[in-house]
Design a protein around this motif. Structure first.
Motif, short mmCIF file in Angstrom:
data_model
loop_
_atom_site.label_atom_id
_atom_site.label_comp_id
_atom_site.label_asym_id
_atom_site.label_seq_id
_atom_site.Cartn_x
_atom_site.Cartn_y
_atom_site.Cartn_z
N TYR A 186 0.83 -1.21 0.00
CA TYR A 186 0.00 0.00 0.00
C TYR A 186 0.87 1.26 0.00
O TYR A 186 0.53 2.26 -0.64
CB TYR A 186 -0.94 0.00 1.20
N PHE A 187 1.98 1.22 0.74
CA PHE A 187 2.91 2.34 0.71
C PHE A 187 3.39 2.59 -0.72
O PHE A 187 3.42 3.73 -1.20
CB PHE A 187 4.12 2.07 1.61
N LEU A 188 3.79 1.51 -1.39
CA LEU A 188 4.31 1.62 -2.75
C LEU A 188 3.28 2.20 -3.70
O LEU A 188 3.59 3.09 -4.50
CB LEU A 188 4.76 0.23 -3.24
N SER A 189 2.05 1.70 -3.61
CA SER A 189 0.99 2.19 -4.48
C SER A 189 0.74 3.68 -4.25
O SER A 189 0.61 4.46 -5.21
CB SER A 189 -0.29 1.39 -4.24
N PHE A 190 0.68 4.08 -3.00
CA PHE A 190 0.44 5.48 -2.66
C PHE A 190 1.56 6.37 -3.19
O PHE A 190 1.30 7.41 -3.82
CB PHE A 190 0.34 5.62 -1.14
N LEU A 191 2.80 5.98 -2.98
CA LEU A 191 3.93 6.80 -3.38
C LEU A 191 4.06 6.89 -4.90
O LEU A 191 4.33 7.96 -5.45
CB LEU A 191 5.22 6.24 -2.77
N GLU A 192 3.86 5.77 -5.57
CA GLU A 192 3.97 5.78 -7.03
C GLU A 192 2.90 6.66 -7.66
O GLU A 192 3.16 7.37 -8.63
CB GLU A 192 3.89 4.36 -7.57
N LYS A 193 1.70 6.62 -7.12
CA LYS A 193 0.63 7.46 -7.65
C LYS A 193 0.84 8.93 -7.28
O LYS A 193 0.49 9.83 -8.05
CB LYS A 193 -0.73 6.97 -7.13
N ALA A 194 1.41 9.18 -6.12
CA ALA A 194 1.68 10.56 -5.72
C ALA A 194 2.79 11.18 -6.56
O ALA A 194 2.74 12.37 -6.89
CB ALA A 194 2.05 10.62 -4.24
N MET A 195 3.78 10.37 -6.94
CA MET A 195 4.87 10.88 -7.77
C MET A 195 4.42 11.09 -9.22
O MET A 195 4.94 11.95 -9.92
CB MET A 195 6.06 9.92 -7.73
N ARG A 196 3.45 10.28 -9.64
CA ARG A 196 2.90 10.40 -11.00
C ARG A 196 1.38 10.45 -10.90
O ARG A 196 0.69 9.48 -11.25
CB ARG A 196 3.38 9.23 -11.85
N PRO A 197 0.84 11.57 -10.43
CA PRO A 197 -0.60 11.65 -10.15
C PRO A 197 -1.49 11.71 -11.39
O PRO A 197 -2.68 11.45 -11.31
CB PRO A 197 -0.73 12.93 -9.34
N LEU A 198 -0.90 12.05 -12.54
CA LEU A 198 -1.69 12.20 -13.76
C LEU A 198 -1.24 11.22 -14.82
O LEU A 198 -0.05 10.93 -14.96
CB LEU A 198 -1.57 13.62 -14.31
N THR A 199 -2.21 10.69 -15.56
CA THR A 199 -1.93 9.80 -16.69
C THR A 199 -2.27 10.53 -17.98
O THR A 199 -3.40 11.01 -18.15
CB THR A 199 -2.76 8.51 -16.60
N ARG A 200 -1.32 10.63 -18.89
CA ARG A 200 -1.57 11.32 -20.15
C ARG A 200 -2.28 10.37 -21.12
O ARG A 200 -1.88 9.22 -21.29
CB ARG A 200 -0.27 11.82 -20.76
N LEU A 201 -3.32 10.88 -21.76
CA LEU A 201 -4.15 10.09 -22.66
C LEU A 201 -4.12 10.72 -24.04
O LEU A 201 -4.53 11.87 -24.22
CB LEU A 201 -5.59 10.03 -22.13
N HIS A 202 -3.63 9.95 -25.03
CA HIS A 202 -3.44 10.50 -26.37
C HIS A 202 -4.49 10.01 -27.37
O HIS A 202 -4.77 10.70 -28.35
CB HIS A 202 -2.05 10.13 -26.88
N THR A 203 -5.03 8.80 -27.15
CA THR A 203 -5.96 8.21 -28.11
C THR A 203 -7.22 7.71 -27.41
O THR A 203 -7.23 7.55 -26.18
CB THR A 203 -5.30 7.03 -28.84
N MET A 204 -8.25 7.43 -28.20
CA MET A 204 -9.49 6.92 -27.64
C MET A 204 -9.29 5.55 -26.97
O MET A 204 -9.83 5.33 -25.87
CB MET A 204 -10.56 6.83 -28.73
N PRO A 205 -8.53 4.60 -27.56
CA PRO A 205 -8.29 3.33 -26.87
C PRO A 205 -7.61 3.52 -25.52
O PRO A 205 -7.93 2.83 -24.55
CB PRO A 205 -7.38 2.56 -27.85
N GLU A 206 -6.66 4.47 -25.43
CA GLU A 206 -6.01 4.74 -24.15
C GLU A 206 -7.00 5.27 -23.13
O GLU A 206 -6.98 4.88 -21.95
CB GLU A 206 -4.87 5.74 -24.35
N LEU A 207 -7.89 6.16 -23.58
CA LEU A 207 -8.90 6.72 -22.69
C LEU A 207 -9.86 5.64 -22.19
O LEU A 207 -10.15 5.56 -21.00
CB LEU A 207 -9.67 7.82 -23.41
#
Length: 272
Positions: A146-167
């Motif tokens: 849980y620590f790992l999941s929290f920290l990884e998401k906090a360091m990379r809080p946003l996911t870039r979406l370029h295409t409709m399949p990615e979205l």
């Protein structure tokens, strides 16, 4: 996690267990707070144990670090003792991206206990570069995963979406998602992007278990297909129930996310 990373993580955990077992932890008595403090963690370069509770030394150590994950502990506390190994295991995996700091906040002569009046221990706080004063408190289980999941998401809080399949993949993998469109062709820091990032981290800190993921649409064509051409429009998706939230002030993002994703009961926000 790749196979190579998994093997490295397992080996590091084994090494951690060996060092933790071989190290004789000092016993602590809560009824004798005047006893000189001793190291709570075994000496190791990946950990910084401020066992005297010296916050000035902590501030000096972390001054130029991007992410600092801090464990405030009481050496006699059973929960702190239990969390010690989990915290240490997490450090073995993210030591090159996050500084791990432990602070004795029980020692009565330490500045930590004089400044903070914690009702229970341990307390975990992530201090990113832009928020070294208040930080983001972690309130999930005291387990390395849980620590790992929290920290990884906090360091990379946003996911870039370029295409409709990615979205579609992004929305389908989460119970709740928040998606906004920002035009990076006009500016490397589009209006509202900083507030959107801050909202993502604040919502993560509000509930680190039932997490809401934030995505950023970077393609103008995709934004038009989603009818998100307006830079002031935010989508909130929920599994089996798509909800559109139009937010005209980014200061309301956290409030709307909490209300519609149902992840918190008493969430306070500002109009900034």
């Amino acid at each position: 996690m790749t196979y190579k990373n998994s093997v490295c993580f397992i080996l590091s955990v084994i090494a951690t267990l060996v060092s933790m077992i071989s190290y004789k932890f000092p016993a602590a008595d809560p009824m004798q707070p005047g006893m000189p403090p001793r190291r709570f963690f075994p000496p190791h370069m990946m950990m910084h144990d401020f066992f005297t509770g010296d916050m000035e030394a902590v501030a000096e150590k972390v001054a130029h670090t991007d992410f600092v994950f801090t464990m405030f502990y009481a050496p006699w506390d059973a929960d702190s003792m239990h969390a010690r190994l989990e915290f240490f295991k997490t450090a073995t995996y993210l030591q090159h991206e996050v500084m791990f700091v432990a602070v004795n906040c029980w020692w009565q002569h330490g500045s930590c206990s004089q400044r903070n009046k914690f009702m229970s221990f341990p307390v975990f706080v992530l201090y990113p570069t832009w928020d070294k004063k208040t930080g983001l408190e972690y309130k999930g289980p005291c387990q390395a995963d849980y620590f790992l999941s929290f920290l990884e998401k906090a360091m990379r809080p946003l996911t870039r979406l370029h295409t409709m399949p990615e979205l579609l993949h992004f929305v389908g993998q989460q119970d709740s998602t928040v998606v906004g469109y920002f035009d990076f062709n006009t500016s490397p820091q589009p209006p509202g992007y900083a507030s959107f990032t801050l909202a993502a981290m604040r919502v993560l800190a509000t509930n680190s278990v039932q997490q809401v993921r934030f995505g950023v649409v970077t393609s103008q064509q995709l934004s038009e297909d989603m009818k998100m051409s307006s830079l002031r429009k935010i989508f909130l998706f929920r599994m089996l129930n798509q909800t559109l939230v139009r937010i005209w002030k980014y200061g309301y993002i956290c409030m709307h996310t909490c209300m519609h994703a149902c992840i918190c009961k008493n969430f306070h926000y500002s109009r900034a």
